[in-house]
Scaffold this motif. Structure first.
Motif, PDB file in Angstrom:
ATOM      1  N   ALA A  23      52.387  67.319 128.741  1.00 37.18           N
ATOM      2  CA  ALA A  23      53.066  67.415 127.453  1.00 37.18           C
ATOM      3  C   ALA A  23      52.917  68.845 126.991  1.00 37.18           C
ATOM      4  CB  ALA A  23      52.454  66.461 126.436  1.00 37.18           C
ATOM      5  N   ASP A  24      54.010  69.436 126.606  1.00 36.36           N
ATOM      6  CA  ASP A  24      53.963  70.815 126.127  1.00 36.36           C
ATOM      7  C   ASP A  24      54.931  70.895 124.959  1.00 36.36           C
ATOM      8  OD1 ASP A  24      53.270  73.441 125.943  1.00 36.36           O
ATOM      9  OD2 ASP A  24      53.906  73.961 127.970  1.00 36.36           O
ATOM     10  N   GLN A  25      54.620  71.688 123.976  1.00 37.62           N
ATOM     11  CA  GLN A  25      55.511  71.809 122.839  1.00 37.62           C
ATOM     12  C   GLN A  25      55.534  73.251 122.380  1.00 37.62           C
ATOM     13  OE1 GLN A  25      53.251  70.023 119.249  1.00 37.62           O
ATOM     14  NE2 GLN A  25      54.058  72.038 118.749  1.00 37.62           N
ATOM     15  N   HIS A  26      56.576  73.556 121.659  1.00 35.72           N
ATOM     16  CA  HIS A  26      56.665  74.890 121.071  1.00 35.72           C
ATOM     17  C   HIS A  26      57.386  74.758 119.742  1.00 35.72           C
ATOM     18  CE1 HIS A  26      57.131  79.099 120.454  1.00 35.72           C
ATOM     19  NE2 HIS A  26      58.437  79.022 120.470  1.00 35.72           N
ATOM     20  N   THR A  27      56.879  75.444 118.734  1.00 34.20           N
ATOM     21  CA  THR A  27      57.570  75.476 117.453  1.00 34.20           C
ATOM     22  C   THR A  27      58.054  76.898 117.208  1.00 34.20           C
ATOM     23  OG1 THR A  27      56.046  73.786 116.657  1.00 34.20           O
ATOM     24  CG2 THR A  27      57.396  74.913 115.011  1.00 34.20           C
ATOM     25  N   ASP A  28      59.356  77.029 117.045  1.00 33.43           N
ATOM     26  CA  ASP A  28      59.908  78.324 116.659  1.00 33.43           C
ATOM     27  C   ASP A  28      59.996  78.316 115.130  1.00 33.43           C
ATOM     28  OD1 ASP A  28      61.680  80.383 115.862  1.00 33.43           O
ATOM     29  OD2 ASP A  28      62.397  80.536 117.919  1.00 33.43           O
ATOM     30  N   PHE A  29      59.011  78.956 114.498  1.00 36.48           N
ATOM     31  CA  PHE A  29      58.928  78.885 113.037  1.00 36.48           C
ATOM     32  C   PHE A  29      60.110  79.589 112.397  1.00 36.48           C
ATOM     33  CE2 PHE A  29      54.516  78.324 114.422  1.00 36.48           C
ATOM     34  CZ  PHE A  29      54.261  77.102 113.824  1.00 36.48           C
ATOM     35  N   ALA A  30      60.552  80.685 112.999  1.00 37.60           N
ATOM     36  CA  ALA A  30      61.691  81.418 112.437  1.00 37.60           C
ATOM     37  C   ALA A  30      62.930  80.529 112.408  1.00 37.60           C
ATOM     38  CB  ALA A  30      61.951  82.683 113.243  1.00 37.60           C
ATOM     39  N   ALA A  31      63.134  79.776 113.489  1.00 35.11           N
ATOM     40  CA  ALA A  31      64.323  78.930 113.574  1.00 35.11           C
ATOM     41  C   ALA A  31      64.083  77.540 112.993  1.00 35.11           C
ATOM     42  CB  ALA A  31      64.777  78.821 115.033  1.00 35.11           C
ATOM     43  N   GLY A  32      62.828  77.228 112.647  1.00 35.94           N
ATOM     44  CA  GLY A  32      62.514  75.899 112.122  1.00 35.94           C
ATOM     45  C   GLY A  32      62.752  74.803 113.143  1.00 35.94           C
ATOM     46  N   LEU A  33      62.447  75.122 114.400  1.00 35.46           N
ATOM     47  CA  LEU A  33      62.812  74.242 115.505  1.00 35.46           C
ATOM     48  C   LEU A  33      61.572  73.795 116.276  1.00 35.46           C
ATOM     49  CD1 LEU A  33      65.724  73.484 116.220  1.00 35.46           C
ATOM     50  CD2 LEU A  33      65.612  75.150 118.078  1.00 35.46           C
ATOM     51  N   PHE A  34      61.548  72.523 116.602  1.00 35.85           N
ATOM     52  CA  PHE A  34      60.480  71.953 117.419  1.00 35.85           C
ATOM     53  C   PHE A  34      61.066  71.656 118.793  1.00 35.85           C
ATOM     54  CE2 PHE A  34      58.536  68.098 119.145  1.00 35.85           C
ATOM     55  CZ  PHE A  34      57.184  68.387 119.083  1.00 35.85           C
ATOM     56  N   LEU A  35      60.370  72.126 119.846  1.00 36.59           N
ATOM     57  CA  LEU A  35      60.861  71.911 121.212  1.00 36.59           C
ATOM     58  C   LEU A  35      59.725  71.337 122.036  1.00 36.59           C
ATOM     59  CD1 LEU A  35      61.707  75.324 120.478  1.00 36.59           C
ATOM     60  CD2 LEU A  35      63.597  74.320 121.759  1.00 36.59           C
ATOM     61  N   THR A  36      60.013  70.333 122.829  1.00 37.03           N
ATOM     62  CA  THR A  36      58.933  69.740 123.615  1.00 37.03           C
ATOM     63  C   THR A  36      59.435  69.239 124.961  1.00 37.03           C
ATOM     64  OG1 THR A  36      57.040  68.221 123.507  1.00 37.03           O
ATOM     65  CG2 THR A  36      59.148  67.343 122.810  1.00 37.03           C
ATOM     66  N   ARG A  37      58.500  69.182 125.876  1.00 39.64           N
ATOM     67  CA  ARG A  37      58.731  68.580 127.192  1.00 39.64           C
ATOM     68  C   ARG A  37      57.589  67.622 127.435  1.00 39.64           C
ATOM     69  NH1 ARG A  37      56.935  68.770 132.450  1.00 39.64           N
ATOM     70  NH2 ARG A  37      58.514  68.652 134.072  1.00 39.64           N
ATOM     71  N   ILE A  38      57.919  66.400 127.781  1.00 33.34           N
ATOM     72  CA  ILE A  38      56.886  65.384 127.955  1.00 33.34           C
ATOM     73  C   ILE A  38      57.219  64.584 129.209  1.00 33.34           C
ATOM     74  CG2 ILE A  38      57.944  63.619 126.460  1.00 33.34           C
ATOM     75  CD1 ILE A  38      55.013  63.487 125.176  1.00 33.34           C
ATOM     76  N   GLU A  39      56.214  64.416 130.065  1.00 30.83           N
ATOM     77  CA  GLU A  39      56.433  63.737 131.345  1.00 30.83           C
ATOM     78  C   GLU A  39      55.400  62.626 131.479  1.00 30.83           C
ATOM     79  OE1 GLU A  39      56.233  66.429 134.654  1.00 30.83           O
ATOM     80  OE2 GLU A  39      56.720  64.890 136.141  1.00 30.83           O
ATOM     81  N   TRP A  40      55.865  61.434 131.867  1.00 32.95           N
ATOM     82  CA  TRP A  40      54.921  60.326 132.015  1.00 32.95           C
ATOM     83  C   TRP A  40      55.249  59.510 133.246  1.00 32.95           C
ATOM     84  CZ3 TRP A  40      59.094  60.309 128.863  1.00 32.95           C
ATOM     85  CH2 TRP A  40      59.936  59.190 128.881  1.00 32.95           C
ATOM     86  N   GLN A  41      54.219  58.793 133.693  1.00 32.00           N
ATOM     87  CA  GLN A  41      54.377  57.970 134.898  1.00 32.00           C
ATOM     88  C   GLN A  41      55.167  56.704 134.573  1.00 32.00           C
ATOM     89  OE1 GLN A  41      49.988  58.309 135.554  1.00 32.00           O
ATOM     90  NE2 GLN A  41      50.641  58.222 137.688  1.00 32.00           N
TER      91      GLN A  41
END
Lengths: 284, 284, 284, 284
Positions: free
Chosen positions: B36-54
């Protein structure tokens, strides 16, 4: 973003639902996660995570966060640390005769790259007292030899206690700390002037020159009782050629040492480093 | 670890509880998150994530995951993609006369670095048909000039459809695709032989030589209708000196091009790349 | 510039007038120097030079250059080699099961990056015969174990003689050559999959993973009877993180191995490498 | 090796016998060459060389070396410079508000990495006077705006004259020097905070962030009247990711700027840089 935040560093045996459990704890209490990173070491069966959230709007009072999370952590057999962004760590920089890393750390602290204080410099040589004076930092000259080592380490430990130090940074301190010392003050980062594990021990630049390598390196690591064998935090390298004599290796190496140590200290101060076994996870 | 997994790539306006909501969806259905990895671009007000599960032990049947997550995503105004690790993407490699990137991609696919198939090679030159033959891949020679461009692009689009292609890799294809083409088949990665945005356009090595730079680079990016301006996925550089003539820059650049394109394709195939605005997040 | 040139590689005790003496020899005979590079190792008292000049217009017939220069070299106690650019060296590539370096070397030779022929591939496994066939190169499968090693090395030496080989390139050949073999055929370049001298011996990627290094490397060196201790020609590194498992180290390492070995072979073929002691000078 | 040496930097149209002629001049007068490097730019038909020899035992008195070599150089149509290693150049460092490059240059000079003096700091801001005071260097605060620019440049030129300055180092001086100024004092090195020619002009980090590049750089170059277009001496880069905000780019860039400017100044001070056209040869 100088938001007030809390950071949890957690490691525990891997199992289902860990991300959800931890995220729920924060969300249920009104926290806004601004950074979350995790790593699973499948070989070790270990889950490691770093999670940072804003304290503004968080319903739990600060002093209750640790006990509340402790109740969640216990059944997970988790090891964890909780840090608040307004707790400013206090560093002691230890040096011998070379000033490049010392200056570098002080200037980064002054430029606010580091949220830390540097109230104390300890040295086994008197040479760099002028630097300390320039920046108004206390400087203690504590020469060490075989005979007085135990006594001098007592003095050093007293100073660490007196100045309320959280982390020792060995910024080209050319002395080995005793295992006893490390047991009593285990928080120390060292810069080694080689690409470990190549050229362990003394005179790595001379050894690198003799071996004829085409690249040299530097390594920042936590100090353990085994020389140059502690968990590595950061490494970097620079290309050399046959034209470089040992003095050139030393010169090029100094630029490496500064930046590698600086990055390692920064990662540590931002609570991005988790030690497990003899390795580190450095969350970015 | 050849576990069967599902991966969600999500971007949405930032708000509280996103990590918890998404993790809960997976946990509640019995899923085990492995990355699971996430990133928040505060300038753009955007939440981005990648999540992988079995998928093993996941209670939701595959075909219901998308509709179930869709119900969660809608109120979050999220854009999202769902990928299964046993869906093997199909690549078309486009080349002109240089074979280094083509060989590199094929060999990585053969060495199982890529979970992908390469059934199709398209070229505006006949030169590299021998490579296609060596590896049993279909090769289409489709020469393009001003007059026949529209017609030839129709042929190319037909082939992409016929071979059920998911991604075009422009592996030193020295032709510009028309905006119309890009609208009809927008999934394409290109390797540009410069450190963009330096030396946009043709002959970057010649331009780099004339400008006297000390480092050259290569850039892998998604193709958009504006030349050399698409979202950058990966870049790397190599040092050059006054001794290097344009032919040396080309030679050194080829090594860069191979590895930069290879990394970009790998990141894309592992669903690690999220485009937002004209930039990418590449989760590691 | 495909000019016909001669190249002298010279090492001798340092003394006054060496540059003048050598330059005069070439100028007096009508030669036009196109590259001259020198290095003085002051610690060793050694002068090392590489000088390349055009044969067009040179008054001395080719076959007289060596004896004429020999007369100059003798009183200087110089060791020297003379090479002509139209002498095309013949390489034998030795492999085990991994094809990435083999393909890389063959493709560079085909792309005329190397002025060399590759008539022979030797392997202790049958796996890569298909590659040899693709490019019309003879492939000999010579399995080696403790009991047959001496006999098999005889066969290998016969092949090297039969194919008139100038240089062995150990392109991931996972066997140690005996000291006897090295005495009889000392011209061999190996690629070692670590940043030597770190992780000497077998399984360097596993060792690097266990030590928790943040950077891995590869080393191309001349083979000597002492394992992994020969003169280093080229090294390079790549950054890794806690997310990389051993299989990722191997994958990332393969890209390094290819390029490091390729550069070393290129430098050797262009007569840019001078060995002295256990080190090399690589003229650029 | 603190030997007293002379260094010739020469460029002239390429012809036969140049190496011999120059080496003979030194050898005939009893000189011992310790470094000689040459480069031929075949496209430009230009021969460029740097040759350094020990003055001990050299028969020509110092003051006669220039006229004696001038007689040789004239028929070769050579441009040349002669430098003696005991001539210590005097630098003026120009800064605005950022201190990282300033400290770096001063500390290198103090650590004797540079054989140079730094008697003068000029700034368009008063902020860094404390640094100058720490090291006992004169500091002049000369604010510049559109209206007073010509007058202030007169003052600056007077100071350069008064302090007998050989080289201006623009160490993050955020002002453009006028073409008139450059005509009257052409010896200046600037550090630009991008990988030129990408992101010419102001705010390169902001532009790099917006373009979404994965690597940022810094460039040290000689100043010419065309902004950011002068001959490049040195460049280097650092990898960034989507996690880096503009403030992180600035922080990472500062480390680059320091080291790139430091290397360029060092090469210049050691007379290793030859400008030709709009490019440089940097002998190593």
């Amino acid at each position: 973003m100088n938001r007030l935040t809390a950071t949890l560093l957690i490691s525990c045996p891997d199992r289902q639902g860990l991300v959800a459990k931890i995220a729920n704890f924060i969300y249920a209490n009104g926290g806004n996660i601004i950074h979350a990173d995790q790593h699973t070491d499948f070989a070790a069966g270990l889950f490691l995570t770093r999670i940072e959230w804003q304290l503004e709007g968080f319903h739990l009072p600060r002093e209750l966060i640790a006990p509340a999370f402790g109740a969640i952590a216990q059944p997970l057999e988790a090891q964890w640390q909780l840090h608040f962004s307004d707790t400013i760590p206090r560093l002691a920089i230890w040096v011998s005769r070379q000033e490049h890393c010392l200056f570098d750390l002080i200037l980064r602290q002054q430029a606010k790259e580091y949220a830390a204080e540097i109230p104390l410099i300890i040295s086994n040589h008197p040479d760099l007292e002028w630097v300390a004076k320039q920046f108004g930092i206390d400087y203690y000259y504590i020469p060490v030899n075989k005979d007085n080592k135990a006594a001098q380490e007592e003095k050093q430990l007293e100073l660490l206690h007196q100045y309320d130090i959280d982390l020792i940074v060995l910024a080209k301190y050319m002395q080995i700390l005793s295992p006893e010392f490390m047991t009593r003050f285990p928080q120390a980062i060292n810069i080694h002037h080689s690409f470990l594990p190549a050229f362990v021990g003394a005179n790595p630049y001379q050894k690198a020159y003799e071996r004829g390598v085409k690249i040299i390196g530097a390594t920042a690591h936590y100090v353990t009782s085994e020389l140059d064998a502690g968990p590595i935090i950061e490494q970097d390298v620079v290309r050399i050629s046959h034209r470089d004599e040992v003095s050139d290796l030393i010169r090029k190496g100094k630029d490496l040492e500064r930046v590698v140590l600086a990055r390692a200290v920064r990662s540590h101060l931002q609570h991005r480093v988790l030690i497990y076994g003899n390795k580190t996870v450095v969350f970015e």
